[in-house]
Scaffold this active site. Structure first.
Site, PDB file in Angstrom:
ATOM      1  N   THR A   1       0.601  -1.160  -0.194  1.00  0.00           N
ATOM      2  CA  THR A   1       0.411   0.157  -0.192  1.00  0.00           C
ATOM      3  C   THR A   1       0.864   0.910  -0.130  1.00  0.00           C
ATOM      4  O   THR A   1       0.198   2.333  -0.480  1.00  0.00           O
ATOM      5  CB  THR A   1      -1.089   0.102   1.002  1.00  0.00           C
ATOM      6  OG1 THR A   1      -0.274  -0.101   2.561  1.00  0.00           O
ATOM      7  CG2 THR A   1      -2.583  -1.302   0.885  1.00  0.00           C
ATOM      8  N   ASP A   2       2.391   0.727   0.640  1.00  0.00           N
ATOM      9  CA  ASP A   2       2.805   1.868   0.478  1.00  0.00           C
ATOM     10  C   ASP A   2       3.027   2.555  -1.096  1.00  0.00           C
ATOM     11  O   ASP A   2       3.561   3.943  -1.045  1.00  0.00           O
ATOM     12  CB  ASP A   2       4.288   2.093   1.847  1.00  0.00           C
ATOM     13  CG  ASP A   2       4.019   2.496   3.011  1.00  0.00           C
ATOM     14  OD1 ASP A   2       2.906   3.294   3.507  1.00  0.00           O
ATOM     15  OD2 ASP A   2       4.466   2.119   4.000  1.00  0.00           O
ATOM     16  N   VAL A   3       3.837   1.052  -1.583  1.00  0.00           N
ATOM     17  CA  VAL A   3       4.422   1.768  -2.800  1.00  0.00           C
ATOM     18  C   VAL A   3       3.518   2.494  -3.824  1.00  0.00           C
ATOM     19  O   VAL A   3       3.736   3.005  -4.625  1.00  0.00           O
ATOM     20  CB  VAL A   3       5.040   0.442  -3.457  1.00  0.00           C
ATOM     21  CG1 VAL A   3       5.029   0.317  -4.919  1.00  0.00           C
ATOM     22  CG2 VAL A   3       6.313  -0.133  -1.960  1.00  0.00           C
TER      23      VAL A   3
END
Length: 412
Positions: free
Chosen positions: A182-184
């Protein structure tokens, strides 16, 4: 860089973000040619500089205290350390923002307002500024004040509920993905949004505020699993490596390990059956069409598991490669980087870093964005903390004496 001009040549980015989502976005912009200045806290720097092991090594193999994590999302940037809690530090950031095209930040909602570094404050001095805020839950809603991390969003979005083996099986239970996806993905969506805002600015001359939330992205990348629930009221369940809607699309034990089949249509299944001497399977009413193979998955698996154990993984790949039947190994990361296709695509990039810390060479993964006329290029290695502080201050017109004073006062 070759004679071609990078896509974002001349675009200036001020990166006030840390950890992964924001820095990933700014790194993508840097890969595309933007000039990126990363602002870090004096002495501490970005949190990920200390997220180790593993750590970077010097040329002679000595382990340092610099975590390798930081290097995954901070190439093509210059680093300046500024204490933004001090009025002088705030003034320096405002000065940098005056000339910036893009600002990326991931402070808590309202966290920069007290410093005069929020969007509304900065747009007054630079109405062309594209200001991207990355938070866990966005600028609105009951959770807006909360801090958000990838693991939390993987859990809240339902991603962990569909990742892992079913309850009752060995190793059953919800799992996070092995990378902070989800960060990426938030970094990628942020970069796309910024590029869209740049295009809009070509027409209007005005910048805008971009509100990116990890939870929004986590829900969006549920993709077919989300719309399956929304349209069919079918709550997806964990299924290990089995695809819920396509089959056979999973891993199988082979003679010497495991092999993956990714059969995505009826033609591929028919070719698989022909290659293995099981043409009758493709004519079986239970298996002829994909929908039947899903309904009768267990029946098909009972036939396939013994078959797949009759050859090694390499033998399966050799048999199916020219039949247009997707088949491959399950590599560890070392094996992946040793793969002939990975080597041919030049995905392992080594770049020297001259920061006076004896690190020497840093390895990174090449950008997957392959533009034929204006390709991304690694122009700068991930910087040492504050490596470019004096250089950037000099560009702002500070004299050596003024720079020395800022250091002595702890502003930079």
């Amino acid at each position: 860089m070759t004679a071609s001009i990078a896509p974002l040549d001349g675009i200036k980015v001020l990166d006030l973000s840390r950890v992964l989502a924001g820095p990933w976005c700014a790194q993508m912009l840097g890969d595309l040619g933007a000039e990126v200045i990363k602002v870090e806290r004096p002495e501490a720097g970005d949190d990920t500089r200390h997220w180790g092991p593993p750590y970077l090594h010097t040329d002679d193999g000595t382990k340092t205290e610099q975590a390798s994590y930081y290097t995954c999302c901070n190439r093509n940037k210059r680093s300046i350390t500024i204490d933004m809690a001090s009025p002088q530090g705030q003034a320096l950031i405002v000065e940098l923002a005056k000339d910036a095209d893009i600002l990326v930040e991931n402070f808590k909602v309202g966290g920069l307002k007290g410093y005069g570094l929020d969007y509304e404050s900065l747009r007054k001095i630079n109405p062309r500024l594209i200001y991207c805020s990355v938070t866990g839950f966005g600028q609105t809603g009951p959770y807006a004040p909360r801090a958000g991390y990838d693991l939390m969003v993987q859990a809240m979005s339902g991603m962990m509920s569909i990742t892992g083996h079913p309850d009752g099986e060995p190793g059953g239970g919800p799992l996070k993905v092995g990378v902070a996806v989800t960060d990426v993905f938030t970094g990628i969506y942020s970069c796309c949004s910024i590029l869209a805002a740049l295009q809009a600015r070509h027409r209007t001359g005005e910048g805008q505020h971009i509100d990116m939330a990890l939870l929004d992205v986590g829900m969006a990348v549920l993709a077919n699993q989300a719309v399956g629930y929304l349209n069919a009221d079918d709550i997806p369940q964990r299924a290990g490596n089995i695809h819920p809607s396509v089959g056979p699309y999973q891993d199988f034990p082979s003679k010497d390990g495991n092999v993956l089949l990714a059969i995505g249509n009826d033609g591929q299944f028919a070719r698989f059956c022909a290659a293995t001497g099981n043409e009758a399977w493709a004519q079986d009413p239970r298996f002829t069409r994909n929908s039947g193979r899903i309904i009768h998955r267990k029946d098909l698996q009972e036939l396939m598991y013994p078959l797949m154990k009759t050859r090694t993984t390499a033998e399966w790949i050799a048999l199916l490669e020219d039949k247009a039947v997707p088949c491959g190994p399950i590599n560890n990361i070392a094996q992946a980087f040793e793969d002939a296709q990975v080597i041919a695509r030049g995905l392992h990039v080594q770049i020297p870093r001259d920061a006076g810390d004896q690190i020497g060479t840093i390895s990174t993964v090449a950008s997957p964005m392959r533009l034929t006329a204006t390709p991304p290029v690694v122009r700068r290695p991930p910087p040492a903390m504050g490596q470019h502080t004096d250089e950037i201050l000099a560009e702002l017109g500070r004299s050596p004496a003024q720079i020395a004073q800022l250091h002595s006062e702890g502003v930079v």
